[in-house]
Design a protein around this motif. Sequence first.
Motif, PDB file in Angstrom:
ATOM      1  N   GLN A 129      56.156  22.199 146.785  1.00  0.00           N
ATOM      2  CA  GLN A 129      55.869  23.245 145.805  1.00  0.00           C
ATOM      3  C   GLN A 129      56.212  24.630 146.333  1.00  0.00           C
ATOM      4  O   GLN A 129      56.556  25.532 145.567  1.00  0.00           O
ATOM      5  CB  GLN A 129      54.398  23.198 145.371  1.00  0.00           C
ATOM      6  N   ARG A 130      56.169  24.825 147.633  1.00  0.00           N
ATOM      7  CA  ARG A 130      56.465  26.143 148.205  1.00  0.00           C
ATOM      8  C   ARG A 130      57.945  26.481 148.115  1.00  0.00           C
ATOM      9  O   ARG A 130      58.331  27.650 148.323  1.00  0.00           O
ATOM     10  CB  ARG A 130      55.992  26.206 149.652  1.00  0.00           C
ATOM     11  N   ASN A 131      58.795  25.496 147.809  1.00  0.00           N
ATOM     12  CA  ASN A 131      60.233  25.701 147.715  1.00  0.00           C
ATOM     13  C   ASN A 131      60.717  25.940 146.295  1.00  0.00           C
ATOM     14  O   ASN A 131      61.912  25.830 146.036  1.00  0.00           O
ATOM     15  CB  ASN A 131      60.967  24.481 148.298  1.00  0.00           C
ATOM     16  N   ALA A 132      59.788  26.259 145.374  1.00  0.00           N
ATOM     17  CA  ALA A 132      60.150  26.501 143.972  1.00  0.00           C
ATOM     18  C   ALA A 132      60.896  25.310 143.402  1.00  0.00           C
ATOM     19  O   ALA A 132      61.900  25.453 142.707  1.00  0.00           O
ATOM     20  CB  ALA A 132      60.979  27.779 143.833  1.00  0.00           C
ATOM     21  N   ALA A 133      60.399  24.114 143.708  1.00  0.00           N
ATOM     22  CA  ALA A 133      61.074  22.879 143.310  1.00  0.00           C
ATOM     23  C   ALA A 133      60.303  22.167 142.204  1.00  0.00           C
ATOM     24  O   ALA A 133      59.088  22.008 142.289  1.00  0.00           O
ATOM     25  CB  ALA A 133      61.231  21.949 144.519  1.00  0.00           C
ATOM     26  N   VAL A 134      61.031  21.737 141.199  1.00  0.00           N
ATOM     27  CA  VAL A 134      60.511  20.910 140.107  1.00  0.00           C
ATOM     28  C   VAL A 134      61.064  19.503 140.307  1.00  0.00           C
ATOM     29  O   VAL A 134      62.256  19.329 140.544  1.00  0.00           O
ATOM     30  CB  VAL A 134      60.969  21.438 138.737  1.00  0.00           C
ATOM     31  N   THR A 135      60.210  18.502 140.194  1.00  0.00           N
ATOM     32  CA  THR A 135      60.678  17.121 140.268  1.00  0.00           C
ATOM     33  C   THR A 135      60.742  16.538 138.866  1.00  0.00           C
ATOM     34  O   THR A 135      59.863  16.785 138.045  1.00  0.00           O
ATOM     35  CB  THR A 135      59.733  16.279 141.145  1.00  0.00           C
ATOM     36  N   TRP A 136      61.831  15.785 138.599  1.00  0.00           N
ATOM     37  CA  TRP A 136      61.887  15.074 137.322  1.00  0.00           C
ATOM     38  C   TRP A 136      61.852  13.572 137.578  1.00  0.00           C
ATOM     39  O   TRP A 136      62.074  13.115 138.703  1.00  0.00           O
ATOM     40  CB  TRP A 136      63.094  15.506 136.507  1.00  0.00           C
ATOM     41  N   SER A 137      61.584  12.804 136.526  1.00  0.00           N
ATOM     42  CA  SER A 137      61.212  11.404 136.702  1.00  0.00           C
ATOM     43  C   SER A 137      62.378  10.444 136.827  1.00  0.00           C
ATOM     44  O   SER A 137      62.204   9.237 136.765  1.00  0.00           O
ATOM     45  CB  SER A 137      60.297  10.957 135.550  1.00  0.00           C
ATOM     46  N   GLY A 138      63.587  10.966 137.039  1.00  0.00           N
ATOM     47  CA  GLY A 138      64.708  10.116 137.385  1.00  0.00           C
ATOM     48  C   GLY A 138      65.415   9.514 136.194  1.00  0.00           C
ATOM     49  O   GLY A 138      65.216   9.898 135.033  1.00  0.00           O
ATOM     50  N   ASP A 139      66.254   8.517 136.475  1.00  0.00           N
ATOM     51  CA  ASP A 139      67.167   7.961 135.476  1.00  0.00           C
ATOM     52  C   ASP A 139      66.492   6.842 134.690  1.00  0.00           C
ATOM     53  O   ASP A 139      66.787   5.654 134.861  1.00  0.00           O
ATOM     54  CB  ASP A 139      68.431   7.453 136.157  1.00  0.00           C
ATOM     55  N   ILE A 140      65.610   7.231 133.813  1.00  0.00           N
ATOM     56  CA  ILE A 140      64.811   6.284 133.037  1.00  0.00           C
ATOM     57  C   ILE A 140      65.571   5.802 131.804  1.00  0.00           C
ATOM     58  O   ILE A 140      66.513   6.444 131.350  1.00  0.00           O
ATOM     59  CB  ILE A 140      63.474   6.925 132.624  1.00  0.00           C
ATOM     60  N   SER A 141      65.142   4.657 131.266  1.00  0.00           N
ATOM     61  CA  SER A 141      65.789   4.041 130.107  1.00  0.00           C
ATOM     62  C   SER A 141      64.873   4.123 128.887  1.00  0.00           C
ATOM     63  O   SER A 141      63.653   4.095 129.004  1.00  0.00           O
ATOM     64  CB  SER A 141      66.128   2.584 130.417  1.00  0.00           C
ATOM     65  N   ALA A 142      65.488   4.170 127.705  1.00  0.00           N
ATOM     66  CA  ALA A 142      64.751   4.467 126.477  1.00  0.00           C
ATOM     67  C   ALA A 142      63.959   3.275 125.967  1.00  0.00           C
ATOM     68  O   ALA A 142      64.530   2.235 125.641  1.00  0.00           O
ATOM     69  CB  ALA A 142      65.716   4.946 125.398  1.00  0.00           C
ATOM     70  N   SER A 143      62.658   3.432 125.908  1.00  0.00           N
ATOM     71  CA  SER A 143      61.749   2.508 125.227  1.00  0.00           C
ATOM     72  C   SER A 143      60.417   3.223 125.084  1.00  0.00           C
ATOM     73  O   SER A 143      60.138   4.195 125.807  1.00  0.00           O
ATOM     74  CB  SER A 143      61.569   1.208 126.015  1.00  0.00           C
ATOM     75  N   TYR A 144      59.579   2.751 124.189  1.00  0.00           N
ATOM     76  CA  TYR A 144      58.253   3.350 124.054  1.00  0.00           C
ATOM     77  C   TYR A 144      57.400   3.073 125.286  1.00  0.00           C
ATOM     78  O   TYR A 144      56.553   3.884 125.667  1.00  0.00           O
ATOM     79  CB  TYR A 144      57.566   2.846 122.782  1.00  0.00           C
ATOM     80  N   ASP A 145      57.614   1.941 125.927  1.00  0.00           N
ATOM     81  CA  ASP A 145      56.868   1.634 127.142  1.00  0.00           C
ATOM     82  C   ASP A 145      57.206   2.629 128.248  1.00  0.00           C
ATOM     83  O   ASP A 145      56.316   3.165 128.914  1.00  0.00           O
ATOM     84  CB  ASP A 145      57.184   0.205 127.590  1.00  0.00           C
ATOM     85  N   THR A 146      58.502   2.893 128.451  1.00  0.00           N
ATOM     86  CA  THR A 146      58.915   3.892 129.439  1.00  0.00           C
ATOM     87  C   THR A 146      58.351   5.254 129.096  1.00  0.00           C
ATOM     88  O   THR A 146      57.857   5.983 129.968  1.00  0.00           O
ATOM     89  CB  THR A 146      60.443   3.963 129.507  1.00  0.00           C
ATOM     90  N   PHE A 147      58.429   5.620 127.833  1.00  0.00           N
ATOM     91  CA  PHE A 147      57.916   6.906 127.374  1.00  0.00           C
ATOM     92  C   PHE A 147      56.434   7.051 127.725  1.00  0.00           C
ATOM     93  O   PHE A 147      56.006   8.051 128.332  1.00  0.00           O
ATOM     94  CB  PHE A 147      58.167   7.011 125.870  1.00  0.00           C
ATOM     95  N   LYS A 148      55.644   6.048 127.390  1.00  0.00           N
ATOM     96  CA  LYS A 148      54.208   6.140 127.658  1.00  0.00           C
ATOM     97  C   LYS A 148      53.924   6.264 129.153  1.00  0.00           C
ATOM     98  O   LYS A 148      53.032   7.016 129.574  1.00  0.00           O
ATOM     99  CB  LYS A 148      53.497   4.920 127.090  1.00  0.00           C
TER     100      LYS A 148
END
Length: 946
Positions: A470-489
């Motif tokens: 967090q001290r490096n002004a870094a945002v993490t994203w959840s990667g290369d996910i695939s589309a489904s309602y289960d993944t979304f939840k």
Amino acid sequence: MISEKLQINSFKNSCRVIGVVALCFMLVFTSCSKFTYEKKDDGIEFQVNGQTKRVLFYNDNLVRVSLVKAGVSFKDSSLVLIKKETFSDFNIKEDRQKLVLNTPALSLSINKTNGVITFRNSDKQIYLSESETYLPQIADTLIDQSTYYHIKQSFQISDDEALYGLGQFQNGYMNYRNKDLLLIQANKTALVPVLVSTKKYGILWDNYSASNFHDGEDGMSFRSEVADQIDYFFIGAKTMDGVVAGYRTLTGKAPLFAKKAYGFWQSKERYTSFDELSDVVARYRENKLPIDNIVQDWRYWGDNHYWSSMYFKGKEYSNPEKNIEKLHNQHVDFMVSIWPVLGDSSKIFKEMAAKGLLYNQDHWCGGKVYDAYSEAGRGIYWKHIQNGLAEKGVDAYWMDGTEPEFSDTNDPRNTERELLKVGKTVAGPIAKYLNTYALVTTDGVYSQHREYTDEKRVFILTRSSWAGQQRNAAVTWSGDISASYDTFKKQISAGLNFCITGVPYWTHDIGSFFPTSAGGMYPGGINDPAYQELYVRWFQFGAFTPIFRSHGTGTPREVWQFKDRNPEFYNALRKSLNLRYQLYPYVYSNAWQITANDYTLMRALVMDFPDDKDVYNVPDQYMFGESFLVKPVTIPMYYDLPQMPKSVPAENLFTADGKQGLKVSYFKGENLEKLIYEGVDKEINHNWGGGGLPPGVPENHFSVRWEGFLKPIVTGEYTLTFSSDDGCRVWLNNELVINDWSIHATTTFKYKVNLKAGEKYPIKIDYFQGENDAIARLGWQTPTSEKTDDERSKTVSVYLPESNGWYDFWTNKFYSGKQTISGEYPIDIFPLFVKAGSIVPMTTVQQYADEDPNAPFEIRIYSGNDASFTYYEDEGNNYNYETGEYNTISFDWKEHERRLMIGASEGNFHGFKKAKKLKVVLIDPEASIQVIKEYDYTGDAAVVVF
């Protein structure tokens, strides 16, 4: 490792050998009486079970516990820790059984027999205890002729507490009681080894190697493969926010991003020129859709030989200064993708190679990954970022593949296998530093950008994480996910557990990275109404996450793309987008609280309601700041879930003479040379590897032709698929639509086409088999069917935690707390509630941050309890706030007096104007009535009375 029980048994056996029971007693007594410790200014050291244990205070509520083998020195270096000052205000009390260390906030009891530490608060209530049954394990392991340890530390925790944190795991779990987690980085797994309990304590496990977390009947434990010592930090607090504050005291504060970063980010894989980027922004502006950031993904550098060269290449990206200035004139910031892997023709590769700063392990693109543990390597990396990107006007850095990735990091064990091939880094064996690459590479960019300029705040997006990032002004994203309602939840619990560790900024690809492939359930992409519905619901979630960002491959997803495809869904997207911009004062002021007071914006319910055990296992609701309770809609309501491609059935296939199926002809040879057999196939769904060929057809080197008509029964867009092992050609309506006449592994080819119900379309398919497998399968994805009226349930249940009450944001209807309610949520709204006793500042919809810096805004008071809010403003994109150049205004609502106390403006900055037009809105729980008062604020303290 020997458990305490085994040690006692061994001791008894020794006594029997000596043969004197009394001697056993004497030895035990002597062992206790000879317990010695060395007091230091900031803690103590003592010997136990052939080991040396140290307790070191960093604050009155921050303790470091370390353990080494006797005779081995402690190592105090840490990539995670930045706090250097220790704490000496503690006292020691001792009796025959224990040593007690007290600070104003903590009491540590140390068992003299086995060294076990029990942590208590200042009221002597137990937070946590090291395990009495399973004592620490510390066993030798040899790496590159150097000795390290396998380690394990076990703890005893109470039955009624819940555990959270450890980073981002997309497993759907909220509470990690009775769970096991593998702590190795991966695409879609981002680690922060911080555990937070509802008992208001935290543990920072300070080890970088492959590790495991376990909780079960035998207690809770951490185990790591490679270590210099057992090393963990205990953080005791009165609230879970206090745990986060303690973590950031140890590891660093989270800087404030540019104000534009809290607006909307539009990204895709990928835009192909500066002109396209500018055109996308122009379409947002034309449609009056707010946007603040546009993103360029990979290949702006040219081909793979120039991978992440840090320089724009080719006519599509010519004159970067002028074209980036054009984007800035469209009032957007510009982010580009960079990687730790470098193409072999780039200047940065050659400079790194000359200094031996590239790992030998190959990356899938053909380049090499640089050694980010090297100060020289980080310096070269930044030099080329500065020369090729920063000085051209680039505003933000998307640091992709920072696990780091070599071939495939979808599985943590594969990440480990590939990384171990690296062998050594400048810092030491990669096995020891396995999980920390993202931390050191983002640190290099952040710290050197700060040296380069303080006129532009750093923003880093990265796919991996570690404690301290967090001290490096870094945002993490959840990667290369695939589309489904289960993944979304599962994104919801993943983000909440990530943020509760103390790393506050997290985001995700709205609509997923892969909607049409790699497990994505929507081959029709944006043209599929079912995907449109999923995207709208996911977008609503995105509007209430710290960073609001759309990204992905396979299909367009700019908001204006929905306008003609589905006006109803387009308006729903626009409504959520506008709401985010209306809430800009709320979001940016909360961002300031993150920086100034260690706050967390995206909040697991336990952070605000730790005494309501009904929230312990809720994975899909959360607080957004102090006021908003959010529950994304994670079920389809309008359209059926799409079915994966299936064989085209016989009732949709016809021969020329009207029979069901297609005429089939088998030939000897791979190019339809010699006809052997003719017949009718009702379905094309063959795997001839197990037999089933007509008589006379050889097992290898044959070919097949199918001919006839395709007759759909539903009008709409279809995805026609043909799966084959070796060559295939498909003609539809006399047009060649699939063509790969080569030997290949089993591959599914796709073609999208609009078809009318009842119409016959000529179809012809050729196939050849070379050797080995023989597969031919004609399939399709049919148009998504709209749900019937009977199927259109739009009801969602929401749990409202124990409190003074809740308001439905959309209707202002009031509900009491500690109950589950149900309501209907059509596509343009979702469960969104405001806690009674809240102040929410809102402004008019602007097309970009600070389009009108002095736009009028309203103060919404949701009554039912006293409330307060601190409004924050500054210049928006420099670090002058660090020297006090900002302004705050306090708002305090006194419920029983029905009056709003407005504080005087506290501060100043360039461009600041004290005068503001306010609209104060009171929402009452009795009748949900809005009372509105206009007020011209001059900068002086004031009172608005209702």
